[in-house]
Design a protein around this motif. Structure first.
Motif, PDB file in Angstrom:
ATOM      1  N   LEU A 130       3.320   9.267  -0.891  1.00 29.42           N
ATOM      2  CA  LEU A 130       2.715   7.969  -0.595  1.00 29.42           C
ATOM      3  C   LEU A 130       1.272   7.916  -1.070  1.00 29.42           C
ATOM      4  O   LEU A 130       0.817   6.900  -1.601  1.00 29.42           O
ATOM      5  CB  LEU A 130       2.742   7.718   0.917  1.00 29.42           C
ATOM      6  CG  LEU A 130       3.909   6.950   1.499  1.00 29.42           C
ATOM      7  CD1 LEU A 130       3.617   6.611   2.955  1.00 29.42           C
ATOM      8  CD2 LEU A 130       4.152   5.662   0.734  1.00 29.42           C
TER       9      LEU A 130
ATOM     10  N   ARG B 202       0.851  -5.302  -8.510  1.00 30.06           N
ATOM     11  CA  ARG B 202      -0.276  -5.036  -9.403  1.00 30.06           C
ATOM     12  C   ARG B 202       0.205  -4.692 -10.807  1.00 30.06           C
ATOM     13  O   ARG B 202      -0.417  -5.079 -11.796  1.00 30.06           O
ATOM     14  CB  ARG B 202      -1.146  -3.923  -8.831  1.00 30.06           C
ATOM     15  CG  ARG B 202      -1.982  -4.448  -7.691  1.00 30.06           C
ATOM     16  CD  ARG B 202      -2.823  -3.401  -7.045  1.00 30.06           C
ATOM     17  NE  ARG B 202      -3.676  -4.029  -6.037  1.00 30.06           N
ATOM     18  CZ  ARG B 202      -4.372  -3.348  -5.145  1.00 30.06           C
ATOM     19  NH1 ARG B 202      -4.322  -2.037  -5.122  1.00 30.06           N
ATOM     20  NH2 ARG B 202      -5.123  -3.979  -4.269  1.00 30.06           N
ATOM     21  N   GLU B 203       1.321  -3.936 -10.882  1.00 34.00           N
ATOM     22  CA  GLU B 203       1.852  -3.608 -12.209  1.00 34.00           C
ATOM     23  C   GLU B 203       2.264  -4.867 -12.962  1.00 34.00           C
ATOM     24  O   GLU B 203       1.983  -5.019 -14.148  1.00 34.00           O
ATOM     25  CB  GLU B 203       3.058  -2.662 -12.064  1.00 34.00           C
ATOM     26  CG  GLU B 203       2.658  -1.215 -11.853  1.00 34.00           C
ATOM     27  CD  GLU B 203       3.831  -0.299 -11.550  1.00 34.00           C
ATOM     28  OE1 GLU B 203       3.669   0.919 -11.635  1.00 34.00           O
ATOM     29  OE2 GLU B 203       4.924  -0.814 -11.206  1.00 34.00           O
TER      30      GLU B 203
ATOM     31  N   GLU C 223       1.145  -7.959 -12.413  1.00 35.34           N
ATOM     32  CA  GLU C 223      -0.056  -8.723 -12.734  1.00 35.34           C
ATOM     33  C   GLU C 223      -0.747  -8.161 -13.978  1.00 35.34           C
ATOM     34  O   GLU C 223      -1.149  -8.913 -14.865  1.00 35.34           O
ATOM     35  CB  GLU C 223      -0.994  -8.685 -11.523  1.00 35.34           C
ATOM     36  CG  GLU C 223      -2.351  -9.315 -11.736  1.00 35.34           C
ATOM     37  CD  GLU C 223      -2.342 -10.813 -11.533  1.00 35.34           C
ATOM     38  OE1 GLU C 223      -1.253 -11.344 -11.252  1.00 35.34           O
ATOM     39  OE2 GLU C 223      -3.421 -11.418 -11.661  1.00 35.34           O
ATOM     40  N   LEU C 224      -0.821  -6.829 -14.052  1.00 37.13           N
ATOM     41  CA  LEU C 224      -1.451  -6.193 -15.214  1.00 37.13           C
ATOM     42  C   LEU C 224      -0.661  -6.476 -16.480  1.00 37.13           C
ATOM     43  O   LEU C 224      -1.230  -6.789 -17.522  1.00 37.13           O
ATOM     44  CB  LEU C 224      -1.552  -4.684 -14.996  1.00 37.13           C
ATOM     45  CG  LEU C 224      -2.866  -4.154 -14.429  1.00 37.13           C
ATOM     46  CD1 LEU C 224      -2.772  -2.656 -14.244  1.00 37.13           C
ATOM     47  CD2 LEU C 224      -4.032  -4.491 -15.344  1.00 37.13           C
TER      48      LEU C 224
ATOM     49  N   ARG D 224       2.965  -3.501  -3.011  1.00 35.05           N
ATOM     50  CA  ARG D 224       1.643  -3.746  -3.588  1.00 35.05           C
ATOM     51  C   ARG D 224       1.538  -3.153  -4.988  1.00 35.05           C
ATOM     52  O   ARG D 224       0.968  -3.765  -5.896  1.00 35.05           O
ATOM     53  CB  ARG D 224       0.566  -3.156  -2.676  1.00 35.05           C
ATOM     54  CG  ARG D 224      -0.824  -3.525  -3.127  1.00 35.05           C
ATOM     55  CD  ARG D 224      -1.807  -3.496  -2.002  1.00 35.05           C
ATOM     56  NE  ARG D 224      -1.640  -2.288  -1.209  1.00 35.05           N
ATOM     57  CZ  ARG D 224      -2.606  -1.756  -0.478  1.00 35.05           C
ATOM     58  NH1 ARG D 224      -3.780  -2.331  -0.438  1.00 35.05           N
ATOM     59  NH2 ARG D 224      -2.397  -0.668   0.233  1.00 35.05           N
ATOM     60  N   LEU D 225       2.117  -1.964  -5.175  1.00 35.03           N
ATOM     61  CA  LEU D 225       2.069  -1.321  -6.489  1.00 35.03           C
ATOM     62  C   LEU D 225       2.784  -2.179  -7.534  1.00 35.03           C
ATOM     63  O   LEU D 225       2.263  -2.436  -8.615  1.00 35.03           O
ATOM     64  CB  LEU D 225       2.695   0.070  -6.407  1.00 35.03           C
ATOM     65  CG  LEU D 225       2.737   0.888  -7.698  1.00 35.03           C
ATOM     66  CD1 LEU D 225       1.334   1.182  -8.199  1.00 35.03           C
ATOM     67  CD2 LEU D 225       3.497   2.194  -7.496  1.00 35.03           C
TER      68      LEU D 225
ATOM     69  N   PHE E  83       6.160  13.709   2.090  1.00 32.65           N
ATOM     70  CA  PHE E  83       6.207  12.249   2.245  1.00 32.65           C
ATOM     71  C   PHE E  83       4.790  11.689   2.123  1.00 32.65           C
ATOM     72  O   PHE E  83       4.544  10.710   1.411  1.00 32.65           O
ATOM     73  CB  PHE E  83       6.814  11.911   3.616  1.00 32.65           C
ATOM     74  CG  PHE E  83       6.818  10.455   3.951  1.00 32.65           C
ATOM     75  CD1 PHE E  83       7.846   9.623   3.544  1.00 32.65           C
ATOM     76  CD2 PHE E  83       5.787   9.903   4.706  1.00 32.65           C
ATOM     77  CE1 PHE E  83       7.853   8.279   3.867  1.00 32.65           C
ATOM     78  CE2 PHE E  83       5.787   8.559   5.035  1.00 32.65           C
ATOM     79  CZ  PHE E  83       6.821   7.744   4.612  1.00 32.65           C
TER      80      PHE E  83
ATOM     81  N   ILE F 242       8.851   3.073  10.915  1.00 35.98           N
ATOM     82  CA  ILE F 242       7.447   3.108  10.472  1.00 35.98           C
ATOM     83  C   ILE F 242       7.337   3.743   9.091  1.00 35.98           C
ATOM     84  O   ILE F 242       6.603   3.274   8.221  1.00 35.98           O
ATOM     85  CB  ILE F 242       6.590   3.894  11.485  1.00 35.98           C
ATOM     86  CG1 ILE F 242       6.627   3.170  12.830  1.00 35.98           C
ATOM     87  CG2 ILE F 242       5.181   4.124  10.951  1.00 35.98           C
ATOM     88  CD1 ILE F 242       5.369   2.512  13.245  1.00 35.98           C
ATOM     89  N   MET F 243       8.104   4.824   8.853  1.00 35.91           N
ATOM     90  CA  MET F 243       7.994   5.503   7.564  1.00 35.91           C
ATOM     91  C   MET F 243       8.575   4.643   6.444  1.00 35.91           C
ATOM     92  O   MET F 243       8.003   4.583   5.347  1.00 35.91           O
ATOM     93  CB  MET F 243       8.663   6.883   7.637  1.00 35.91           C
ATOM     94  CG  MET F 243       7.813   7.866   8.463  1.00 35.91           C
ATOM     95  SD  MET F 243       8.648   9.389   8.939  1.00 35.91           S
ATOM     96  CE  MET F 243       8.497  10.354   7.449  1.00 35.91           C
TER      97      MET F 243
ATOM     98  N   LEU G 211       6.031   1.976   5.692  1.00 35.24           N
ATOM     99  CA  LEU G 211       4.933   2.502   4.871  1.00 35.24           C
ATOM    100  C   LEU G 211       5.329   2.518   3.394  1.00 35.24           C
ATOM    101  O   LEU G 211       4.559   2.099   2.528  1.00 35.24           O
ATOM    102  CB  LEU G 211       4.583   3.935   5.305  1.00 35.24           C
ATOM    103  CG  LEU G 211       3.610   4.139   6.464  1.00 35.24           C
ATOM    104  CD1 LEU G 211       3.494   5.625   6.782  1.00 35.24           C
ATOM    105  CD2 LEU G 211       2.238   3.569   6.134  1.00 35.24           C
ATOM    106  N   VAL G 212       6.562   3.007   3.124  1.00 36.58           N
ATOM    107  CA  VAL G 212       7.022   3.089   1.733  1.00 36.58           C
ATOM    108  C   VAL G 212       7.130   1.696   1.128  1.00 36.58           C
ATOM    109  O   VAL G 212       6.627   1.432   0.030  1.00 36.58           O
ATOM    110  CB  VAL G 212       8.387   3.814   1.656  1.00 36.58           C
ATOM    111  CG1 VAL G 212       8.967   3.708   0.261  1.00 36.58           C
ATOM    112  CG2 VAL G 212       8.231   5.275   2.058  1.00 36.58           C
TER     113      VAL G 212
ATOM    114  N   THR H  92       3.739   0.013   0.473  1.00 34.99           N
ATOM    115  CA  THR H  92       3.058   0.665  -0.652  1.00 34.99           C
ATOM    116  C   THR H  92       3.679   0.234  -1.975  1.00 34.99           C
ATOM    117  O   THR H  92       2.973  -0.137  -2.916  1.00 34.99           O
ATOM    118  CB  THR H  92       3.156   2.200  -0.507  1.00 34.99           C
ATOM    119  OG1 THR H  92       2.538   2.573   0.726  1.00 34.99           O
ATOM    120  CG2 THR H  92       2.456   2.905  -1.646  1.00 34.99           C
ATOM    121  N   LEU H  93       5.029   0.252  -2.034  1.00 40.71           N
ATOM    122  CA  LEU H  93       5.710  -0.101  -3.291  1.00 40.71           C
ATOM    123  C   LEU H  93       5.517  -1.566  -3.640  1.00 40.71           C
ATOM    124  O   LEU H  93       5.343  -1.909  -4.804  1.00 40.71           O
ATOM    125  CB  LEU H  93       7.207   0.225  -3.192  1.00 40.71           C
ATOM    126  CG  LEU H  93       7.562   1.707  -3.252  1.00 40.71           C
ATOM    127  CD1 LEU H  93       9.070   1.897  -3.175  1.00 40.71           C
ATOM    128  CD2 LEU H  93       7.018   2.346  -4.521  1.00 40.71           C
TER     129      LEU H  93
ATOM    130  N   SER I 207      -1.957   2.673  -7.087  1.00 37.94           N
ATOM    131  CA  SER I 207      -2.053   1.237  -6.833  1.00 37.94           C
ATOM    132  C   SER I 207      -3.516   0.787  -6.803  1.00 37.94           C
ATOM    133  O   SER I 207      -3.866  -0.263  -7.353  1.00 37.94           O
ATOM    134  CB  SER I 207      -1.357   0.936  -5.499  1.00 37.94           C
ATOM    135  OG  SER I 207      -1.380  -0.419  -5.215  1.00 37.94           O
TER     136      SER I 207
END
Lengths: 70, 242
Positions: B217, A42-43, A45-46, A38-39, B213, A27-28, A31-32, A35-36, B224
């Protein structure tokens, strides 16, 4: 090898201990990764669209400011 | 007020980019050391045997479940009362992380309960109130994205977060107020921890690792969201230009 076997067995609680650690890790890490992902998207795309308004200061993270006239 | 200082997104991004490498390093080190101590250094329990090692992933996850929700409630108050521009982002970025930790607390607790209590689940006050916390997180996420206007979604979610905060002290004190199968607090209690230092240290290191952590995040997710806001600005500029 016996020591390793003992470690995996966790005093007969292995079938409870390892799923707990495994699921926590899964799960952790998920999550990482999400998150990465999507970031990064977007970077990119920008960066791609930075050219749309050329005279805009290139790396200003400001969200406001007026549009550059092209 | 320091919070006003970071209301400017550009300033926030500069700060986030400066502290992120430190947060990542600290998270990796703490979780690495914590995991090693939890699996190899910490002793087996004289009653619970090796199953006690589940504690090192269960208890920090449960701490985070309450810590993240408390942060969401604080951010919601900042958003509703002072209209802090980053507060809504902090709340919406936190909710999925908190939901994930609450889920982990519930499942690892179940995996610990089966061998120790003889049951996967029992409707006692602690377990039930944590399940309610999980649903509060899901509700918060659903409401945030339920409106066409993001500001209205954020406002409704903030109200839910503040109303639902009443559940956090109920979780904390459920083991004292009611007769629960779940054991009472053994770390954060009046009179100090009752848990042996050989087990306390790995637990605290894991707890600190989980906290960092979350902070790492959270910074990445707010960053983001800010980039997403810039993309939307570019969209509207393009529409104006066309």
């Amino acid at each position: 090898m016996d020591a390793f076997q003992n470690f995996l067995e966790m005093g007969n609680y292995g079938s409870y201990v390892w799923p707990s650690y495994g699921l926590s890790a899964f799960i952790m890490i998920w999550l990482v990764m999400s998150t990465l992902r999507r970031l990064r998207a977007r970077e990119q795309e920008l960066a791609r669209r930075q050219g749309e308004f050329p005279s805009r200061r290139s790396s200003s993270p400001d969200t406001s400011g007026d549009p550059a006239s092209s | 007020m320091i919070l006003d200082y970071f209301a400017n997104p550009a300033r926030f991004l500069r700060l986030a980019n400066a502290v992120l490498p430190w947060c990542v390093s600290a998270t990796v080190i703490l979780l690495g050391v914590g995991l090693y101590m939890a699996l190899f250094v910490a002793p087996a329990d004289y009653q619970q045997g090796e199953s006690v090692r589940i504690m090192y992933v269960h208890v920090p996850a449960a701490w985070m479940a309450m810590f993240v929700y408390t942060n969401i409630a604080i951010a919601s108050a900042l958003s509703l009362i002072w209209r802090h521009p980053l507060a809504d982002l902090a709340a919406s970025a936190s909710a999925p992380i908190g939901a994930a930790f609450t889920f982990l607390a519930l499942v690892t607790g179940s995996l610990w309960g089966k061998p120790m209590w003889g049951t996967w689940w029992v409707w006692d006050a602690r377990l039930t109130s944590v399940l309610i916390l999980f649903f509060l997180y899901l509700g918060h996420m659903a409401i945030t994205w339920a409106f066409d206007n993001p500001a209205r979604g954020a406002k409704s979610a903030a109200v839910l977060a503040l109303v639902g905060f009443v559940n956090v002290p109920i979780i904390k004190f459920s083991v004292d107020w009611w007769n629960t199968l779940h054991q009472p607090a053994s770390v954060f209690r009046a009179g100090g921890p009752t848990i042996h230092p050989d087990m306390l240290w790995p637990l605290l290191i894991m707890g600190l690792g989980y906290s960092l952590f979350y902070i790492t995040l959270l910074l990445l997710r707010i960053k983001s969201e800010l980039l997403g806001a810039r993309l939307r600005t570019l969209d509207s500029l393009r529409q104006d230009a066309a």
